[in-house]
Design a protein around this motif. Structure first.
Motif, PDB file in Angstrom:
ATOM      1  N   VAL A  32       0.846  -1.152  -0.005  1.00 43.87           N
ATOM      2  CA  VAL A  32      -0.054  -0.052   0.091  1.00 43.87           C
ATOM      3  C   VAL A  32       0.809   1.054  -0.073  1.00 43.87           C
ATOM      4  O   VAL A  32       0.483   1.977  -0.823  1.00 43.87           O
ATOM      5  CB  VAL A  32      -1.076   0.094   1.333  1.00 43.87           C
ATOM      6  CG1 VAL A  32      -1.724   1.228   1.219  1.00 43.87           C
ATOM      7  CG2 VAL A  32      -2.002  -1.034   1.036  1.00 43.87           C
ATOM      8  N   LEU A  59       2.320   1.694  -3.562  1.00 46.32           N
ATOM      9  CA  LEU A  59       1.391   2.123  -4.327  1.00 46.32           C
ATOM     10  C   LEU A  59       1.014   3.644  -4.174  1.00 46.32           C
ATOM     11  O   LEU A  59       0.998   4.296  -5.004  1.00 46.32           O
ATOM     12  CB  LEU A  59      -0.079   1.471  -4.099  1.00 46.32           C
ATOM     13  CG  LEU A  59      -1.042   1.662  -5.081  1.00 46.32           C
ATOM     14  CD1 LEU A  59      -0.765   1.189  -6.555  1.00 46.32           C
ATOM     15  CD2 LEU A  59      -2.232   0.842  -4.514  1.00 46.32           C
ATOM     16  N   ARG A  60       0.996   4.060  -2.848  1.00 46.30           N
ATOM     17  CA  ARG A  60       0.732   5.658  -2.769  1.00 46.30           C
ATOM     18  C   ARG A  60       1.837   6.348  -3.514  1.00 46.30           C
ATOM     19  O   ARG A  60       1.779   7.421  -4.094  1.00 46.30           O
ATOM     20  CB  ARG A  60       0.751   5.781  -1.270  1.00 46.30           C
ATOM     21  CG  ARG A  60      -0.585   5.747  -0.850  1.00 46.30           C
ATOM     22  CD  ARG A  60      -0.887   6.176   0.638  1.00 46.30           C
ATOM     23  NE  ARG A  60      -2.129   5.929   0.742  1.00 46.30           N
ATOM     24  CZ  ARG A  60      -3.106   5.933   2.041  1.00 46.30           C
ATOM     25  NH1 ARG A  60      -2.320   6.347   2.863  1.00 46.30           N
ATOM     26  NH2 ARG A  60      -4.236   5.943   2.232  1.00 46.30           N
ATOM     27  N   TRP A 107       1.929   6.697  -7.376  1.00 46.96           N
ATOM     28  CA  TRP A 107       0.977   7.603  -7.822  1.00 46.96           C
ATOM     29  C   TRP A 107       1.176   9.132  -7.565  1.00 46.96           C
ATOM     30  O   TRP A 107       0.272  10.049  -7.433  1.00 46.96           O
ATOM     31  CB  TRP A 107      -0.384   7.078  -7.631  1.00 46.96           C
ATOM     32  CG  TRP A 107      -0.592   5.787  -8.568  1.00 46.96           C
ATOM     33  CD1 TRP A 107      -0.786   4.712  -8.051  1.00 46.96           C
ATOM     34  CD2 TRP A 107      -0.608   5.578 -10.086  1.00 46.96           C
ATOM     35  NE1 TRP A 107      -0.903   3.398  -8.902  1.00 46.96           N
ATOM     36  CE2 TRP A 107      -0.702   4.066 -10.126  1.00 46.96           C
ATOM     37  CE3 TRP A 107      -0.474   6.423 -10.951  1.00 46.96           C
ATOM     38  CZ2 TRP A 107      -0.451   3.590 -11.444  1.00 46.96           C
ATOM     39  CZ3 TRP A 107      -0.311   5.905 -12.273  1.00 46.96           C
ATOM     40  CH2 TRP A 107      -0.256   4.468 -12.404  1.00 46.96           C
ATOM     41  N   ARG A 113      -1.287  12.531  -7.892  1.00 43.68           N
ATOM     42  CA  ARG A 113      -1.923  13.279  -7.149  1.00 43.68           C
ATOM     43  C   ARG A 113      -1.395  14.623  -6.925  1.00 43.68           C
ATOM     44  O   ARG A 113      -2.291  15.606  -6.662  1.00 43.68           O
ATOM     45  CB  ARG A 113      -1.524  12.609  -5.605  1.00 43.68           C
ATOM     46  CG  ARG A 113      -2.452  12.740  -4.588  1.00 43.68           C
ATOM     47  CD  ARG A 113      -2.044  11.983  -3.153  1.00 43.68           C
ATOM     48  NE  ARG A 113      -2.819  10.715  -3.251  1.00 43.68           N
ATOM     49  CZ  ARG A 113      -2.197   9.582  -3.503  1.00 43.68           C
ATOM     50  NH1 ARG A 113      -1.111   9.469  -3.577  1.00 43.68           N
ATOM     51  NH2 ARG A 113      -2.971   8.556  -3.488  1.00 43.68           N
ATOM     52  N   GLU A 166      -5.933   2.108 -12.380  1.00 47.53           N
ATOM     53  CA  GLU A 166      -5.371   1.897 -11.051  1.00 47.53           C
ATOM     54  C   GLU A 166      -5.004   3.206 -10.426  1.00 47.53           C
ATOM     55  O   GLU A 166      -5.268   3.642  -9.277  1.00 47.53           O
ATOM     56  CB  GLU A 166      -4.363   0.987 -10.926  1.00 47.53           C
ATOM     57  CG  GLU A 166      -3.623   0.621  -9.727  1.00 47.53           C
ATOM     58  CD  GLU A 166      -2.298   0.030  -9.988  1.00 47.53           C
ATOM     59  OE1 GLU A 166      -1.313   0.181  -9.301  1.00 47.53           O
ATOM     60  OE2 GLU A 166      -2.443  -1.178 -10.663  1.00 47.53           O
ATOM     61  N   GLY A 167      -4.345   3.894 -11.210  1.00 51.21           N
ATOM     62  CA  GLY A 167      -3.492   5.383 -10.676  1.00 51.21           C
ATOM     63  C   GLY A 167      -4.770   6.219 -10.427  1.00 51.21           C
ATOM     64  O   GLY A 167      -4.804   6.892  -9.377  1.00 51.21           O
ATOM     65  N   THR A 201      -6.775   5.218  -7.364  1.00 55.15           N
ATOM     66  CA  THR A 201      -5.928   5.256  -6.010  1.00 55.15           C
ATOM     67  C   THR A 201      -6.010   6.947  -5.898  1.00 55.15           C
ATOM     68  O   THR A 201      -6.311   7.285  -4.704  1.00 55.15           O
ATOM     69  CB  THR A 201      -4.607   5.111  -6.527  1.00 55.15           C
ATOM     70  OG1 THR A 201      -4.405   3.451  -6.560  1.00 55.15           O
ATOM     71  CG2 THR A 201      -3.729   5.465  -5.178  1.00 55.15           C
ATOM     72  N   ASP A 226     -11.729   2.026  -5.195  1.00 51.40           N
ATOM     73  CA  ASP A 226     -11.175   1.293  -5.499  1.00 51.40           C
ATOM     74  C   ASP A 226     -11.334   0.958  -7.177  1.00 51.40           C
ATOM     75  O   ASP A 226     -12.204   1.661  -7.634  1.00 51.40           O
ATOM     76  CB  ASP A 226     -11.750  -0.116  -5.039  1.00 51.40           C
ATOM     77  CG  ASP A 226     -13.213  -0.497  -5.037  1.00 51.40           C
ATOM     78  OD1 ASP A 226     -13.709  -0.200  -5.953  1.00 51.40           O
ATOM     79  OD2 ASP A 226     -13.702  -0.427  -3.874  1.00 51.40           O
TER      80      ASP A 226
END
Length: 178
Positions: free
Chosen positions: A7, A10-11, A14, A18, A58-59, A62, A67
């Protein structure tokens, strides 16, 4: 422990997306037409970075705090969960994307009846000023709900400056009635 690391990475993966969204929020007021914006930078990033459809979905999911399934098949809960300012920036870009699968995601969001009311009316006006694809898709909504959704001043501006001829004509019909 491995899940937490996944997790966290993953943050971090991206964070660039963001950051572009955060910068774009600062420019949500209507700029001069034709001036480059963070929205343009975000469009370039989504189009040119070579992300495949799965990675892009996915990006975006996120950074919107959703989801992947909620992004692909949105409903009222996804609308409530996603930041409205981020949706204002992302939805037209999804609809204009070169990939048919990504465009389908954008159409799914605009297909949720409440979606147009989730963002501020000036942001919705910007959709119609900047995007032919968004204007074409939303022209019927402008025709049916334009006064309640956008207001009379916005409709007057859109009657002459909407990117889509369909949206422009729908706004003109409202102006004729007013």
């Amino acid at each position: 422990m491995g899940y937490t690391f996944g997790v966290r990475s993953l943050r971090q993966r991206w964070d660039w997306l963001r950051d572009l969204l955060a910068r774009g929020r600062a420019q949500l007021a209507l700029p001069e037409r034709g001036s480059p914006t963070r929205r343009d930078a975000l469009r370039d990033a989504l189009e040119r970075l070579g992300l495949d459809d799965r990675e892009l979905v996915e990006g975006v999911a996120t950074v919107l705090g959703l989801d992947v399934a909620s992004l692909r098949h949105p409903g009222p809960q996804a609308l409530a969960a996603a930041p409205a300012d981020d949706l204002a920036l992302v939805l037209p870009l999804l609809l204009e994307h070169h990939s048919p699968a990504i465009r389908a995601v954008g159409r799914a969001w605009f297909g949720v009846p409440e979606a147009i009311y989730t963002v501020a009316s000036d942001q919705a006006e910007r959709w119609l000023l900047d995007s032919i694809a968004t204007g074409d898709l939303l022209a019927d909504r402008v025709d049916r709900e334009g006064l309640a959704w956008l207001g009379p001043e916005s409709l007057r501006r859109l009657a002459t400056t909407a990117a889509s001829p369909l949206a422009r004509h729908a706004a003109m019909r409202w102006c004729d009635r007013l």
